[in-house]
Scaffold this motif. Structure first.
Motif, PDB file in Angstrom:
ATOM      1  N   ILE A   5      45.847  48.808  82.443  1.00  0.00           N
ATOM      2  CA  ILE A   5      46.627  48.991  83.679  1.00  0.00           C
ATOM      3  C   ILE A   5      47.540  47.793  83.912  1.00  0.00           C
ATOM      4  CG2 ILE A   5      46.480  49.218  86.198  1.00  0.00           C
ATOM      5  CD1 ILE A   5      43.768  50.673  85.718  1.00  0.00           C
ATOM      6  N   LEU A   9      51.601  47.669  84.179  1.00  0.00           N
ATOM      7  CA  LEU A   9      52.312  47.116  85.337  1.00  0.00           C
ATOM      8  C   LEU A   9      53.307  46.043  84.914  1.00  0.00           C
ATOM      9  CD1 LEU A   9      49.362  46.897  87.884  1.00  0.00           C
ATOM     10  CD2 LEU A   9      51.392  48.358  88.092  1.00  0.00           C
ATOM     11  N   LEU A  31      41.553  51.638  90.665  1.00  0.00           N
ATOM     12  CA  LEU A  31      42.880  51.508  91.277  1.00  0.00           C
ATOM     13  C   LEU A  31      42.772  51.144  92.757  1.00  0.00           C
ATOM     14  CD1 LEU A  31      44.758  54.533  89.640  1.00  0.00           C
ATOM     15  CD2 LEU A  31      44.842  52.123  88.978  1.00  0.00           C
ATOM     16  N   TRP A  36      45.798  49.718  95.133  1.00  0.00           N
ATOM     17  CA  TRP A  36      46.766  50.803  95.076  1.00  0.00           C
ATOM     18  C   TRP A  36      46.517  51.714  96.275  1.00  0.00           C
ATOM     19  CZ3 TRP A  36      48.778  53.083  89.946  1.00  0.00           C
ATOM     20  CH2 TRP A  36      49.009  52.068  89.022  1.00  0.00           C
ATOM     21  N   THR A 238      49.530  54.972  94.096  1.00  0.00           N
ATOM     22  CA  THR A 238      50.764  54.214  93.882  1.00  0.00           C
ATOM     23  C   THR A 238      50.446  52.723  93.758  1.00  0.00           C
ATOM     24  OG1 THR A 238      51.121  54.080  96.293  1.00  0.00           O
ATOM     25  CG2 THR A 238      52.170  55.894  95.127  1.00  0.00           C
ATOM     26  N   SER A 239      51.087  52.072  92.796  1.00  0.00           N
ATOM     27  CA  SER A 239      50.900  50.638  92.603  1.00  0.00           C
ATOM     28  C   SER A 239      51.365  49.877  93.844  1.00  0.00           C
ATOM     29  CB  SER A 239      51.696  50.165  91.390  1.00  0.00           C
ATOM     30  OG  SER A 239      53.095  50.287  91.625  1.00  0.00           O
ATOM     31  N   LYS A 240      50.996  48.606  93.916  1.00  0.00           N
ATOM     32  CA  LYS A 240      51.344  47.815  95.102  1.00  0.00           C
ATOM     33  C   LYS A 240      52.854  47.732  95.293  1.00  0.00           C
ATOM     34  CE  LYS A 240      48.633  44.200  94.163  1.00  0.00           C
ATOM     35  NZ  LYS A 240      47.962  42.886  94.376  1.00  0.00           N
TER      36      LYS A 240
END
Length: 267
Positions: A5, A9, A31, A36, A238-240
């Protein structure tokens, strides 16, 4: 898994994950621990053959009491009567005579025209132009049903469907399952598209139709066509950095267009 992961990113910080099998899965928990944002994409189903549905609802036949209750409803015909009652009192509506739908072998220039009309009407949407769709749903695959919907001879939408005979499935038993894999139209045409999809699948012998849709208009269209909301294991994360971007640009989660076609595809 975490290292994979992090590598992803570093290559592309605006990542999202979709599917994953629910909140209890290890990847979802990882996550969430990485901060996330986690959302569930609503799940809807429509019963077409109620008697076969009751006999094959494996997901709810996991205890002796539940099996006994479902068998009782099946034997007494109560399920069939209830289904007919709902169909009579809650008419789902039908398309007017100017609406038609047809199976197509591949996506052509009409898909680009529709994409250009639709892409700015959603707060967030994956590319659905002709070339992308023909990669995702190749013409040499007979597995996918590509439905083109027109009104007054103008293209208003399309859908990618599956009509699958399940065999001892852990959730659907031996039902014939209709799946709405992907779809696109302007939001004001969503109900017309869903009616067309439903008519097509019902006419082709499915026992149950299922769909995951994130967009409020598509969810509303499903409900208006007799679909019932059920528990969802289809998770959107959703990623940061993507979460911050969505917050900054005021993206409304109810105006995102996500469905099964945006994940790892129909398995």
């Amino acid at each position: 898994g975490i290292r994979l992961i992090m590598d992803g990113l570093n290559r592309q910080p605006l990542l999202f994950a979709l599917g994953m099998g629910g909140y209890d899965e290890q990847i979802t928990k990882v996550l969430e621990a990485m901060r996330w944002k986690i959302f569930s994409i609503p799940f809807y189903f429509k019963i077409v053959n109620v008697q076969y549905f009751l006999r094959n609802l494996t997901y709810f036949r996991n205890t002796k009491l539940k099996r006994l209750l479902l068998d009782l409803i099946y034997i007494t015909g109560l399920g069939l009567v209830s289904h007919k009652f709902l169909q009579y009192f809650f008419r789902w509506g039908s398309n007017n005579n100017n609406v038609s739908y047809v199976e197509v072998k591949q996506f052509s220039s009409w898909a680009n025209d529709l994409w250009n009309r639709c892409k700015n009407k959603y707060d967030m949407i994956a590319v659905r132009d002709m070339s992308t769709l023909n990669i995702l749903y190749p013409s040499n695959s007979n597995r996918f049903i590509r439905l083109l919907i027109t009104e007054d001879d103008s293209v208003i939408g399309w859908a990618v469907l599956l009509n699958t005979k399940m065999v001892n499935h852990k959730q659907f038993g031996n039902m014939r399952l209709g799946s709405i894999v992907d779809c696109l139209s302007l939001q004001e045409h969503a109900h017309t598209v869903i009616i067309s999809i439903t008519e097509y699948l019902e006419n082709n012998g499915v026992d149950l139709i299922v769909s995951n849709q994130s967009n409020g208009c598509w969810c509303s269209a499903l409900k208006k066509t007799g679909f019932i909301k059920g528990p969802s294991n289809f998770i959107f994360a959703t990623s940061k950095k993507l979460s911050r971007l969505m917050h900054t640009t005021k993206i409304n989660i109810g105006n995102i267009h996500l469905n099964r076609g945006d994940g790892d595809g129909p398995i």
